[in-house]
Design a protein around this motif. Structure first.
Motif, PDB file in Angstrom:
ATOM      1  N   ARG A 176       0.825  -1.226   0.000  1.00 50.60           N
ATOM      2  CA  ARG A 176       0.000   0.000   0.000  1.00 50.60           C
ATOM      3  C   ARG A 176       0.851   1.265   0.000  1.00 50.60           C
ATOM      4  N   TYR A 274      -1.402   0.080  -8.765  1.00 51.20           N
ATOM      5  CA  TYR A 274      -2.152  -0.976  -8.079  1.00 51.20           C
ATOM      6  C   TYR A 274      -2.710  -0.460  -6.755  1.00 51.20           C
ATOM      7  N   ALA A 278      -9.126   1.018  -7.369  1.00 52.87           N
ATOM      8  CA  ALA A 278     -10.206   0.359  -6.625  1.00 52.87           C
ATOM      9  C   ALA A 278     -10.268  -1.115  -6.987  1.00 52.87           C
ATOM     10  N   THR A 280      -8.404  -4.031 -10.000  1.00 54.29           N
ATOM     11  CA  THR A 280      -7.542  -4.330 -11.144  1.00 54.29           C
ATOM     12  C   THR A 280      -8.223  -5.393 -11.996  1.00 54.29           C
ATOM     13  N   SER A 297      -1.226  -7.129  -7.800  1.00 54.97           N
ATOM     14  CA  SER A 297      -2.294  -6.274  -7.291  1.00 54.97           C
ATOM     15  C   SER A 297      -2.779  -6.761  -5.927  1.00 54.97           C
ATOM     16  N   THR A 302      -5.287  -4.619  -3.325  1.00 50.82           N
ATOM     17  CA  THR A 302      -6.328  -4.228  -4.275  1.00 50.82           C
ATOM     18  C   THR A 302      -6.937  -5.463  -4.915  1.00 50.82           C
TER      19      THR A 302
END
Length: 373
Positions: A176, A274, A278, A280, A297, A302
């Protein structure tokens, strides 16, 4: 048994180092080998990733091993001399053209002194004499179960000669924190249409089988369900195929998505995309051997929506099965993306999708082979 504490000298051979999953996997494994105290050498025709490879401690030797031509046979003797000089423990081939050069060179070396030969099947290669060279290695690595099954069905490779090792990713790169406030501000300054929207990410080279056309059709359906999302296509066209990009832009505009989908070209900051997205999307229109975008991802937290086939299905089943939809069902795909935008996704990516596991498994293959000498 080989001493597990002894450092190894590993030579990886591939066509070039420009972009793509095979190239990234080679560079990442090379970096991890160096970090583990091993000697890493990569032989290729060069490319934009060489500088980073060398900076991370590997040696790069430039050699024209990329041509799918009989002229490549002129490289067999130079390759034999090079492998003799390097005195490596392992030579690891990752593509068919260089595999022919290496195998012919290796076959002519002293069997007691030559390196052990490993190949990685990065794909479901067409079944013919040219591709069969990948099955001539002493041991083979399959990057997914669907690739392993393909190897056994089409090349008759014995189970004991194959090790399944998914491509590993670096948790220090895919997390993140990759999306910093400074990066986000710079992106929104360049693409203000992305600000305040749920970003629906479509990463991958612009090529017909990757599914960008289906992504545009899916986005046309998604924006009818909700207006707060924006599609982002990351990737550039392959050399000589700029016309496909032009076709995609024409399709986007014909669908009324000119202000709903942005093409950002090739980016080296995919991990940040990624982390910002919201959802992928993975929409390849044929079985993909692995599909790096899925675990990458998921590692950033995500969710991914993908068609239920091939290697992408395997990794999504392992980490986020809720993202699977029937193959080629664009309507179901749009509905699932819509559902996941507001959902709390529970993502659990197994350890064998990380570099540490890939390195340990690959070193295990190397050491078992060396122990047989």
């Amino acid at each position: 048994m080989a001493d597990k504490s002894l450092p190894l000298k590993i030579v990886q051979v591939l066509p070039a180092l420009n972009s793509g999953g095979v190239e990234r996997g080679t560079v990442e494994l090379a970096r991890e080998l160096v970090r583990g105290g091993h000697k890493s050498v990569v032989i290729s025709a060069g490319g934009r990733m060489v500088e980073g490879l060398v900076a991370e401690g590997s040696e790069h030797i430039e050699m024209p091993v990329h041509r799918k031509s009989l002229m490549s046979l002129l490289q067999v003797r130079p390759m034999r001399r090079l492998l003799t000089e390097l005195q490596a423990d392992i030579v690891h081939v990752r593509s068919r053209a260089p595999a022919w050069i290496v195998w012919l060179a290796w076959r002519g070396m002293d069997s007691a002194a030559r390196p052990k030969l490993v190949s990685t099947f990065h794909g479901m290669y067409s079944v013919n004499f040219y591709s069969a060279v990948m099955a001539r290695a002493e041991h083979m690595i399959a990057i997914s179960n669907c690739v392993k099954n393909y190897m056994q069905s089409n090349y008759g490779v014995a189970d004991q000669k194959i090790t399944l090792i998914p491509r590993g990713l670096d948790p220090a790169a895919f997390n993140r924190e990759a999306c910093t406030p400074q990066w986000r501000d710079a992106l929104f300054a360049e693409y203000p249409e992305l600000k305040g929207k749920h970003l629906i990410l479509m990463p991958g080279r612009l090529t017909r089988w990757k599914g960008q056309e289906a992504f545009l059709d899916m986005m046309a359906r998604l924006v009818r369900l909700r207006q707060d999302c924006h599609g982002v296509v990351v990737g550039d066209a392959e050399p000589g195929k700029q016309h496909y990009y032009d076709e995609l832009i024409a399709q986007r505009d014909a669908l009324g998505l000119a202000d709903k989908v942005t093409f950002v070209g090739h980016r080296s900051d995919i991990a940040a995309f990624y982390a910002l997205a919201a959802v992928t999307c993975h929409m390849s229109n044929k079985e993909e051997p692995f599909g790096r975008t899925v675990p990458e991802s998921l590692a950033t937290g995500t969710p991914v929506v993908a068609y239920d086939r091939g290697g992408a299905s395997e990794s999504l089943n392992a980490g986020f099965p809720q993202g699977l939809v029937p193959a080629d069902d664009v309507v179901a795909f749009a509905v699932r993306v819509d559902d996941l935008i507001d959902a709390d996704a529970e993502i659990k990516l197994p350890e064998n999708y990380y570099l540490s596991s890939q390195l340990a498994s690959t070193l295990g293959v190397y050491r078992r082979l060396i122990a047989q000498r």
